[in-house]
Write a protein that holds these residues in place. Sequence first.
Motif, PDB file in Angstrom:
ATOM      1  N   ASP A 216     -55.662  20.912  24.610  1.00 53.68           N
ATOM      2  CA  ASP A 216     -56.722  21.182  23.590  1.00 53.68           C
ATOM      3  C   ASP A 216     -57.983  21.123  24.341  1.00 53.68           C
ATOM      4  O   ASP A 216     -58.937  22.075  24.201  1.00 53.68           O
ATOM      5  CB  ASP A 216     -56.790  20.361  22.233  1.00 53.68           C
ATOM      6  CG  ASP A 216     -55.566  20.545  21.636  1.00 53.68           C
ATOM      7  OD1 ASP A 216     -54.800  21.598  21.623  1.00 53.68           O
ATOM      8  OD2 ASP A 216     -55.075  19.893  20.828  1.00 53.68           O
ATOM      9  N   VAL A 217     -58.426  19.994  24.992  1.00 55.73           N
ATOM     10  CA  VAL A 217     -59.567  19.903  25.483  1.00 55.73           C
ATOM     11  C   VAL A 217     -59.543  19.409  26.996  1.00 55.73           C
ATOM     12  O   VAL A 217     -58.703  18.524  27.105  1.00 55.73           O
ATOM     13  CB  VAL A 217     -60.673  18.986  24.790  1.00 55.73           C
ATOM     14  CG1 VAL A 217     -62.124  18.685  25.308  1.00 55.73           C
ATOM     15  CG2 VAL A 217     -60.705  19.612  23.256  1.00 55.73           C
ATOM     16  N   PHE A 218     -59.973  20.028  27.822  1.00 55.25           N
ATOM     17  CA  PHE A 218     -59.939  19.348  29.267  1.00 55.25           C
ATOM     18  C   PHE A 218     -61.170  19.448  30.270  1.00 55.25           C
ATOM     19  O   PHE A 218     -61.896  20.465  30.271  1.00 55.25           O
ATOM     20  CB  PHE A 218     -58.817  20.369  29.827  1.00 55.25           C
ATOM     21  CG  PHE A 218     -58.308  19.895  31.137  1.00 55.25           C
ATOM     22  CD1 PHE A 218     -58.327  18.524  31.379  1.00 55.25           C
ATOM     23  CD2 PHE A 218     -57.925  20.963  32.102  1.00 55.25           C
ATOM     24  CE1 PHE A 218     -58.070  17.922  32.844  1.00 55.25           C
ATOM     25  CE2 PHE A 218     -57.618  20.360  33.349  1.00 55.25           C
ATOM     26  CZ  PHE A 218     -57.424  18.994  33.440  1.00 55.25           C
ATOM     27  N   TRP A 219     -61.503  18.225  30.595  1.00 58.58           N
ATOM     28  CA  TRP A 219     -62.682  18.327  31.723  1.00 58.58           C
ATOM     29  C   TRP A 219     -61.706  18.098  33.098  1.00 58.58           C
ATOM     30  O   TRP A 219     -61.507  16.983  33.469  1.00 58.58           O
ATOM     31  CB  TRP A 219     -63.508  16.876  31.256  1.00 58.58           C
ATOM     32  CG  TRP A 219     -64.240  16.874  30.521  1.00 58.58           C
ATOM     33  CD1 TRP A 219     -65.859  17.415  30.226  1.00 58.58           C
ATOM     34  CD2 TRP A 219     -64.242  16.585  28.992  1.00 58.58           C
ATOM     35  NE1 TRP A 219     -66.222  17.221  28.901  1.00 58.58           N
ATOM     36  CE2 TRP A 219     -65.413  16.853  28.282  1.00 58.58           C
ATOM     37  CE3 TRP A 219     -63.087  15.971  28.316  1.00 58.58           C
ATOM     38  CZ2 TRP A 219     -65.445  16.586  26.777  1.00 58.58           C
ATOM     39  CZ3 TRP A 219     -63.264  15.728  26.807  1.00 58.58           C
ATOM     40  CH2 TRP A 219     -64.107  15.908  26.172  1.00 58.58           C
ATOM     41  N   GLU A 220     -61.487  19.213  33.608  1.00 59.33           N
ATOM     42  CA  GLU A 220     -60.812  19.432  34.926  1.00 59.33           C
ATOM     43  C   GLU A 220     -61.424  18.788  35.888  1.00 59.33           C
ATOM     44  O   GLU A 220     -60.735  18.080  36.577  1.00 59.33           O
ATOM     45  CB  GLU A 220     -60.471  20.828  35.082  1.00 59.33           C
ATOM     46  CG  GLU A 220     -59.595  20.972  36.055  1.00 59.33           C
ATOM     47  CD  GLU A 220     -58.992  22.304  36.120  1.00 59.33           C
ATOM     48  OE1 GLU A 220     -57.849  22.842  36.972  1.00 59.33           O
ATOM     49  OE2 GLU A 220     -59.517  23.309  35.571  1.00 59.33           O
ATOM     50  N   GLU A 221     -62.880  18.789  36.082  1.00 58.10           N
ATOM     51  CA  GLU A 221     -63.109  17.884  37.368  1.00 58.10           C
ATOM     52  C   GLU A 221     -63.120  16.265  37.480  1.00 58.10           C
ATOM     53  O   GLU A 221     -63.001  15.735  38.214  1.00 58.10           O
ATOM     54  CB  GLU A 221     -64.839  18.234  37.273  1.00 58.10           C
ATOM     55  CG  GLU A 221     -65.371  17.530  38.409  1.00 58.10           C
ATOM     56  CD  GLU A 221     -66.982  17.838  38.477  1.00 58.10           C
ATOM     57  OE1 GLU A 221     -67.658  17.453  39.248  1.00 58.10           O
ATOM     58  OE2 GLU A 221     -67.556  18.780  37.501  1.00 58.10           O
ATOM     59  N   TRP A 222     -62.970  15.853  36.078  1.00 54.76           N
ATOM     60  CA  TRP A 222     -62.683  14.384  35.911  1.00 54.76           C
ATOM     61  C   TRP A 222     -61.407  14.058  35.483  1.00 54.76           C
ATOM     62  O   TRP A 222     -60.903  12.936  35.410  1.00 54.76           O
ATOM     63  CB  TRP A 222     -63.728  13.839  35.274  1.00 54.76           C
ATOM     64  CG  TRP A 222     -65.273  14.141  35.632  1.00 54.76           C
ATOM     65  CD1 TRP A 222     -65.882  13.300  36.627  1.00 54.76           C
ATOM     66  CD2 TRP A 222     -66.131  15.137  35.077  1.00 54.76           C
ATOM     67  NE1 TRP A 222     -67.139  13.939  37.103  1.00 54.76           N
ATOM     68  CE2 TRP A 222     -67.267  15.111  35.829  1.00 54.76           C
ATOM     69  CE3 TRP A 222     -66.024  15.977  34.284  1.00 54.76           C
ATOM     70  CZ2 TRP A 222     -68.231  15.834  35.851  1.00 54.76           C
ATOM     71  CZ3 TRP A 222     -67.369  16.761  33.892  1.00 54.76           C
ATOM     72  CH2 TRP A 222     -68.291  16.630  34.748  1.00 54.76           C
ATOM     73  N   GLY A 223     -60.493  14.970  35.509  1.00 51.59           N
ATOM     74  CA  GLY A 223     -59.039  14.617  34.784  1.00 51.59           C
ATOM     75  C   GLY A 223     -58.857  14.036  33.596  1.00 51.59           C
ATOM     76  O   GLY A 223     -58.088  13.274  33.287  1.00 51.59           O
ATOM     77  N   VAL A 224     -59.913  14.551  32.587  1.00 51.99           N
ATOM     78  CA  VAL A 224     -59.613  13.799  31.332  1.00 51.99           C
ATOM     79  C   VAL A 224     -59.288  14.789  30.220  1.00 51.99           C
ATOM     80  O   VAL A 224     -59.979  15.860  30.209  1.00 51.99           O
ATOM     81  CB  VAL A 224     -61.249  13.158  30.876  1.00 51.99           C
ATOM     82  CG1 VAL A 224     -61.223  12.781  29.511  1.00 51.99           C
ATOM     83  CG2 VAL A 224     -61.582  12.035  31.937  1.00 51.99           C
ATOM     84  N   VAL A 225     -58.460  14.379  29.356  1.00 47.35           N
ATOM     85  CA  VAL A 225     -57.980  15.343  28.516  1.00 47.35           C
ATOM     86  C   VAL A 225     -57.877  14.779  27.152  1.00 47.35           C
ATOM     87  O   VAL A 225     -57.841  13.508  26.931  1.00 47.35           O
ATOM     88  CB  VAL A 225     -56.411  15.656  28.620  1.00 47.35           C
ATOM     89  CG1 VAL A 225     -55.688  16.584  27.571  1.00 47.35           C
ATOM     90  CG2 VAL A 225     -56.214  16.422  29.985  1.00 47.35           C
ATOM     91  N   VAL A 226     -58.271  15.650  26.102  1.00 49.12           N
ATOM     92  CA  VAL A 226     -58.307  15.061  24.602  1.00 49.12           C
ATOM     93  C   VAL A 226     -57.415  15.883  23.787  1.00 49.12           C
ATOM     94  O   VAL A 226     -57.550  17.228  23.917  1.00 49.12           O
ATOM     95  CB  VAL A 226     -59.818  15.326  23.937  1.00 49.12           C
ATOM     96  CG1 VAL A 226     -59.638  14.944  22.533  1.00 49.12           C
ATOM     97  CG2 VAL A 226     -60.621  14.161  24.638  1.00 49.12           C
ATOM     98  N   GLU A 227     -56.305  15.643  23.277  1.00 44.01           N
ATOM     99  CA  GLU A 227     -55.446  16.134  22.340  1.00 44.01           C
ATOM    100  C   GLU A 227     -55.947  15.975  21.023  1.00 44.01           C
ATOM    101  O   GLU A 227     -55.987  14.801  20.562  1.00 44.01           O
ATOM    102  CB  GLU A 227     -54.181  15.601  22.611  1.00 44.01           C
ATOM    103  CG  GLU A 227     -53.512  16.197  23.986  1.00 44.01           C
ATOM    104  CD  GLU A 227     -53.386  17.715  24.163  1.00 44.01           C
ATOM    105  OE1 GLU A 227     -52.845  18.400  23.100  1.00 44.01           O
ATOM    106  OE2 GLU A 227     -53.909  18.318  25.314  1.00 44.01           O
ATOM    107  N   VAL A 228     -56.204  17.021  20.058  1.00 44.18           N
ATOM    108  CA  VAL A 228     -56.426  17.086  18.670  1.00 44.18           C
ATOM    109  C   VAL A 228     -55.538  17.223  17.889  1.00 44.18           C
ATOM    110  O   VAL A 228     -54.552  18.267  17.915  1.00 44.18           O
ATOM    111  CB  VAL A 228     -57.582  18.088  18.385  1.00 44.18           C
ATOM    112  CG1 VAL A 228     -58.211  18.031  16.993  1.00 44.18           C
ATOM    113  CG2 VAL A 228     -58.868  18.034  19.679  1.00 44.18           C
ATOM    114  N   ASP A 229     -55.101  16.308  17.111  1.00 46.02           N
ATOM    115  CA  ASP A 229     -53.959  16.060  16.093  1.00 46.02           C
ATOM    116  C   ASP A 229     -54.511  16.412  14.887  1.00 46.02           C
ATOM    117  O   ASP A 229     -55.334  15.683  14.295  1.00 46.02           O
ATOM    118  CB  ASP A 229     -53.426  14.698  16.221  1.00 46.02           C
ATOM    119  CG  ASP A 229     -52.716  14.213  17.488  1.00 46.02           C
ATOM    120  OD1 ASP A 229     -52.236  15.013  18.157  1.00 46.02           O
ATOM    121  OD2 ASP A 229     -52.914  13.038  18.001  1.00 46.02           O
TER     122      ASP A 229
END
Length: 291
Positions: A216-229
């Motif tokens: 859903d949401v991805f900061w690729e440079e820092w490897g952080v993902v947020v999944e929106v439920d």
Amino acid sequence: MSRRQLYAAGLTRAELRANVRARRWQLVGRHVVVVHTGPMALDTILWAAQLSGGPRARLDGASSLIAAGLRGFDVDRHRVSVPRGARVFRDPVVDVRQTRRWRTDDLVGGGGPPRTRPEVAAVRGALWARSDRQAALLLTMVVQQGVVPPDRIGQALLQVKRDRRLTFVIDVVTDLLGGVRSLAELDFARECRRRGIPEPTRQVVRRGKDGRYYLDVFWEEWGVVVEVDGIQHALAQEVVADALRHNDVTLDNLTVLRVPVLGFRVAADEFFAQIERALADAGCTELGPAA
């Protein structure tokens, strides 16, 4: 029965007092008599609440939804509505109020105490709730338990022109109608900009061993993902607290966060603080002051 009904049936005030003193009957508030002294079933309690409001009263808000089958949502006092100009019967165990939003076709007929239609009651219950959190909880539980579908709540919501909580309720109902993607793509990015967080990439396609999947949401440079439920897919009573607790544990060794849509509505600051922490721990130096 109400005192009025008992007197109309020929019972005297002295006979009523005698039966109560003899503990054959019990009083509920000032205006209702239960003709036994055992534990009261839910239907008895709801009838007592409605009768306490007078002959034109109807259960409303969360109380009407409980009469329609809602379970697990507690109320301090049952809410009863009467039309503007009607006499208000004050009672310590029931909240009786006049309402300008009174329509004859909002009444549910048939068996059980008179009550407001579930979709109208859901909207009013959310607008009358003590807090945004309680309003979102009520709407989510109503949909989860199948008391009334979200599209009918949305239709009833169109009748409300002005209320301090109207925008919030519209947002929650939109989420329940399936607007999660628009929230992730629009509201989430806007909140990131407002809070000084780098804007992420949204709906990123990845391939796993079981095929394609979306982040859903991805900061690729820092490897952080947020999944929106979506809030309709979890237990409303636990979803926010559980997600916050889960994220705290996950932050110790992973950078995948799960955020329920309901969390954006009632605990946005707490969830975005976790996102900022995840980015900072991953080496992000672009976190700025909130706009």
